[in-house]
Design an enzyme around this catalytic site. Structure first.
Site, PDB file in Angstrom:
ATOM      1  N   CYS A   1       0.865  -1.185   0.000  1.00 29.57           N
ATOM      2  CA  CYS A   1       0.000   0.000   0.000  1.00 29.57           C
ATOM      3  C   CYS A   1       0.898   1.229   0.000  1.00 29.57           C
ATOM      4  O   CYS A   1       2.111   1.121  -0.126  1.00 29.57           O
ATOM      5  CB  CYS A   1      -0.971  -0.018   1.164  1.00 29.57           C
ATOM      6  N   ALA A   2       0.318   2.378   0.151  1.00 27.67           N
ATOM      7  CA  ALA A   2       1.070   3.627   0.054  1.00 27.67           C
ATOM      8  C   ALA A   2       2.243   3.671   1.039  1.00 27.67           C
ATOM      9  O   ALA A   2       3.360   3.965   0.658  1.00 27.67           O
ATOM     10  CB  ALA A   2       0.147   4.818   0.249  1.00 27.67           C
TER      11      ALA A   2
END
Length: 103
Positions: free
Chosen positions: A8-9
């Site tokens: 994810c980010a």
């Protein structure tokens, strides 16, 4: 053992999902290592994984991750609804199905 990497980010938003996936795996008697990292850490972490799952918010990284793994493992974007609902059982099931299809 199945090694499932979530990207994810920043590696933070998926930590709750990782716990739910791990719990689901344990309930089903599946030996799995499931962990989450941010995009930068994926460069090394993918080498230990059997599959790389992208959070829907970073789906734009899909082609970059496909190039990174160079065909060694499948790369998939997690189902948006399952991710949003933190449905670890569904995300785990999708990952296992993909792994089965790629054997």
């Amino acid at each position: 053992m199945k090694n499932i990497l979530l990207v994810c980010a920043a590696g933070m938003s998926t930590s709750m999902l990782v716990q739910k996936m791990q719990l689901s795996a344990e309930k089903q008697g599946i030996d799995a290592r499931i962990w989450a990292v941010g995009e930068t850490d994926a460069k090394l972490a993918h080498k230990e994984a059997d599959i790389l799952l992208l959070g829907p918010q970073v789906r734009f990284l899909e082609q970059k991750m496909i190039k990174l793994v160079d065909g060694t493992i499948p790369v998939r974007v997690m189902d948006m609804q399952a991710y949003g609902m933190m449905n670890g059982e569904k995300v785990l099931g999708d990952a296992l199905k993909t792994l089965e299809e790629n054997e």
